[in-house]
Structure formats: structure tokens, C-alpha cells
Design an enzyme around this catalytic site. Structure first.
Site, short mmCIF file in Angstrom:
data_model
loop_
_atom_site.label_atom_id
_atom_site.label_comp_id
_atom_site.label_asym_id
_atom_site.label_seq_id
_atom_site.Cartn_x
_atom_site.Cartn_y
_atom_site.Cartn_z
N CYS A 119 2.26 -12.73 4.55
CA CYS A 119 3.53 -12.49 5.24
C CYS A 119 3.32 -12.25 6.73
O CYS A 119 4.20 -12.53 7.54
CB CYS A 119 4.27 -11.32 4.60
SG CYS A 119 3.36 -9.75 4.65
N GLU B 32 9.10 -5.33 1.27
CA GLU B 32 8.15 -5.90 2.22
C GLU B 32 8.21 -7.41 2.05
O GLU B 32 7.65 -7.96 1.10
CB GLU B 32 6.74 -5.36 1.93
CG GLU B 32 6.60 -3.85 2.14
CD GLU B 32 6.77 -3.44 3.60
OE1 GLU B 32 6.65 -4.31 4.49
OE2 GLU B 32 7.03 -2.25 3.85
#
Length: 468
Positions: free
Chosen positions: A228, A190
Site C-alpha cells: 500500500c 489501513e
């Protein structure tokens, strides 16, 4: 588990525990999930304090992003087709140290795995709480927490795992993947990247206000942009850019106050290294000249003011590297449709946020761009939708999780076929002839009439089709 003393023997004990079948028991998995939820409930105040100490997060932001975790529904069928992978490693990030640690751990436990969790050393208060308190709620033979820095991480990567789940930077992600090759270990990475927001020239004052509110809270209100999935930059038509900027200036003050550092409405930068990285992004004179709001830096308190820039050079670091902080570039375009080509000229992002009402442009955005997720008229909310998978594509990540998808990520779906001894297709065995070939062709094509015709001798192979 303190450090990595006796690491190999501890991991072997966890593998043996997995082989015992204990973690496959539904009752065991349910008890561990209840333990995780109880950990959050009973330690909410300590979690808030740790997040305040590590990142300067306000308790409301902490509760919104990390104190509520999904409940994963276990299989309701008596037949267990998915099977756990075995011993898995979860390496979490510092920006959401509880959410990013516990959510994949929930999936790993729900699927019946044993797991080692390594929290980020960059959030030491949160890491310490996870290491010292979480084990009291779980089966320590199956779940362990290891603290440490890069040296500990490197030693962990030298071990054999059945899956590695990593959240963090692309640089470290490449290290993870390289290490995983040695044991052919599957990985979930991720990562992140530069997630754009596309803003159309909205006519309605309400639509404009809603758009600005959602952009600001998704950028500056998400760990000060240290996420993110935070908006990295905005694409907007030149004729609408000034309107957008003026609305943002007003709403930043309303949301975060005249002095955001004193109002504690925005998280601080995690450490000096990341602060200096953000400072260097603004060092370029051409970038400094593009600042239209904010730009002040407080190194002592690791605080960066919400900053808006208009048309910084596209080859500057602020437009080529993931920002991961409260700096928001706005890139102007002649036409909003040009945003598609702009996005496609960059690596595939983790998310695209499109604030548009034009249905044709929505269809084009859906069909002509590629990203981990696509959100229309909002941002970041996809992370909270447990019915959707969360993950990247290309350089923004590998694999997905959330809700049922977390269970799937930590499971192997074994194909199980059952046959009776009573019946068989006699024509699948040699010796071969044209008659058997006709029957096989009819069977594979589910051509029941053809099978009947072959059996009755009313269908034969054509002469030019080859014989046996």
C-alpha cells in the site's frame, strides 16, 4: 481456532475472560508480548519459508520487512488512565502476512484487550503458520487465530466487536465499515491508493543516483510493488524525464539482475487473479505504447518484469486505479510545481514522496497537499519509524497505528476527575443573581483579581449587560 465452529460461544468466552480483568494485568501483557517476540525468534526460518512459498520473497526482504517488530513500552505510571476496549478483531493482508498481523496484535495485547486475528487466505502458508504455531506462545483464552476465506470473514463481521482493525483494499474496507455500522463498532481501515513520488530536476549526480536507488527499492523491492505504501507513479519535469529513465534502466539491472525472475531478487505476484489484473492494465494499446522498459509477463510463474512507462493516458486504468504491482508510470510536467495541483486533483494518497531540495517547494508541499504521510527524499521508510503514526486520510484509510500509536488505537482514554469534599464553589448553585454571575465569569476566565474585586464589592455588572 479452526474455522468458525462454535464461534459465538468462543467469542463469549473471550468476553468473559476480558471481564475477569486478567488482560489488564501488566504482568500478563508483558508475558504475551514476550511470547510474540519468542514466536518470531524461534520460527524465523519457518516464516521465511512461508513467505517464499506464498509470495516468492527473498529471505533478506522478508527479514527487513517482517521479522523485526517493535517493542511497545507499557505504562510506567501506577495510575492506569487508558483502558482496554474489550474484544477486538484484526483482519490482516497477504502482502506482509506476518508484519501486518503481529504489529496490530502487539498493540491490542499491550493495551489489555482480547483479540481474534484473521490472516489472509491468499497467503496460505503464512496463515497456517500463524494459526498452528502462534497460539502455542500465547494465552488461548485471550488470543485466537481464525483461518478462512470471505465466508468466514462475513460471519466474523456479523459478530459484535469493540474494535475492528482491517488492512486491505478500499473495496473490502467499505464492506467492513458497512458491517461495523450495525453495532456502532469503531474501525481502523489501513487501505492504500495511488501514492506519488515527485522528482525535481536534481543537479548533483549523487542526488540523482540516490533518488533512483531509493525509488527503485521502494517500488520493485517492496513485495514487487504489492504494498500500500509503494510508489504508484512518478511526477517529473519533461526536461529531466529522459535522464531519470536512463538512470533507472541501469540501476534496475544492477539491483535485480539481467533476469530478475531467475535471480529471485523480486517477489512474484500473489496469485493468478492479481496477475491477470496487472496484465489487463497493460492491455490498452496506448498504455503499451508508453512502455519504455520491461513489460514481459510470465503467467506460469506469476512473474511481472519491472516495467517503466512514460506518459500513459491519464484516463487509463493504470492511472485511475491503484497499481499494486511492478508497473511504474512516469508522468511528465512542464514545471515540478505543477505536481501540487496534479496530486490535489486526485483522492488523498496514503503517502507522498518528494525528492526535492528546493525549500520553498518543500514548504508548499507540506502546506498545500494532504496525505497520510509526507516523506522528503526517500520512500517507505516512514513505515519503520515507530515514533510516527502510520495511517491514511480520506479514501486511503481511517485511523493510525505503530509503536505507542498502536497502544492508543486499542485503548480508550478515560477522563477521570477527582474532587475533595472539603471545598466547593458555593456560587455555582442556585438561586442565581448578578453577584454569582460575576464570580462565575471571573472563575471561568481565571481572573483572580476580578474575583477579589467582586468579593470586595468593587466590581459590579454594567447596567446594559442585563440583570437577574
Amino acid at each position: 481456532m479452526e474455522g468458525v465452529k462454535g464461534l459465538e460461544s468462543d467469542l463469549e468466552a473471550m468476553r468473559q475472560y476480558f471481564r475477569s480483568g486478567k488482560t489488564k494485568d501488566t504482568a500478563w501483557r508483558q508475558s504475551q508480548l514476550k511470547g510474540l517476540l519468542l514466536f518470531i525468534k524461534e520460527n524465523e526460518k519457518h516464516i521465511f519459508n512461508a513467505l517464499k512459498k506464498d509470495l516468492g520473497k527473498h529471505p533478506v526482504e522478508a527479514y527487513r520487512d517482517e521479522a523485526k517488530l517493535p517493542r511497545v513500552a507499557l505504562l510506567s505510571s501506577a495510575e492506569l488512565v487508558p483502558e482496554p476496549l474489550g474484544l477486538v478483531l484484526i483482519i490482516s493482508s497477504w502482502n506482509f502476512p506476518f508484519g501486518i498481523s503481529l504489529e496490530p496484535l502487539i498493540g491490542a495485547i499491550a493495551a489489555g484487550n482480547t483479540a481474534v486475528l484473521k490472516p489472509s487466505e491468499l497467503a496460505p502458508a503464512s496463515s497456517s503458520l500463524l494459526a498452528n504455531v502462534l497460539p502455542t506462545y500465547l494465552d488461548n483464552k485471550a488470543v485466537k487465530v481464525i483461518q478462512g476465506g470471505p465466508a468466514v470473514g462475513e460471519r466474523l463481521l456479523q459478530q459484535k466487536w469493540d474494535k475492528i482493525f482491517f488492512t486491505g483494499s478500499a473495496r473490502v474496507g467499505r464492506i467492513i465499515m458497512s458491517a461495523a455500522v450495525n453495532h456502532l463498532t469503531p474501525t481502523v481501515l489501513e487501505l492504500g491508493g495511488k501514492s506519488p513520488a515527485v522528482v525535481d530536476s536534481l543537479a548533483s549526480s549523487w542526488d540523482k543516483q540516490v533518488t533512483v536507488n531509493r525509488i527503485l527499492v521502494s517500488k520493485f523491492g517492496a513485495c514487487a510493488g504489492q504494498a500500500c505504501i509503494a510508489i504508484d507513479y512518478i511526477l517529473v519535469e519533461k526536461r529531466f524525464a529522459s535522464t531519470l529513465v536512463e538512470l533507472m534502466k541501469v540501476m534496475i539491472k544492477k539491483m535485480f539482475g539481467e533476469n530478475p525472475r531467475e535471480t529471485n531478487a523480486i517477489a512474484r505476484i500473489v496469485n493468478q487473479q492479481h496477475f491477470l489484473r496487472l496484465k489487463s492494465l497493460l492491455r490498452d494499446p496506448a498504455v503499451q505504447n508508453s512502455i519504455v522498459y520491461g513489460g514481459s509477463l510470465d503467467e506460469k510463474n506469476l512473474f511481472v518484469e519491472p516495467t517503466i512507462l512514460v506518459d500513459p493516458p491519464l484516463d487509463a486504468a493504470i492511472m485511475t486505479e491503484e497499481i499494486f504491482g511492478p508497473l511504474l508510470p512516469i508522468i511528465t510536467l512542464d514545471n515540478v510545481e505543477d505536481s501540487i495541483a496534479f496530486i490535489n486533483s486526485k483522492p488523498k494518497p496514503l503517502a507522498i514522496y518528494a525528492f526535492i531540495k528546493n525549500e520553498k517547494l518543500k514548504r508548499r508541499m507540506l502546506s498545500e497537499t494532504s496525505s497520510g504521510s509526507l516523506v522528503f527524499n526517500d520512500a517507505v521508510i516512514q513505515y519503520a519509524a515507530d515514533s510516527l503514526p502510520f495511517g491514511g486520510i480520506g479514501e486511503s484509510g481511517v485511523g493510525k497505528y505503530h509503536g505507542k500509536f498502536s497502544f492508543d488505537t486499542f485503548s480508550h482514554y478515560k477522563a477521570v476527575t477527582r474532587r475533595s469534599f472539603l471545598t466547593d464553589f458555593w456560587y455555582r448553585f442556585p438561586p442565581w443573581n448578578d453577584y454569582k454571575l460575576l464570580l462565575l465569569e471571573a472563575t471561568y476566565n481565571f481572573d483572580y483579581l476580578g474575583m477579589l474585586l467582586v468579593i470586595l464589592g468593587l466590581k459590579r455588572r454594567r447596567q446594559n449587560s442585563g440583570g437577574m
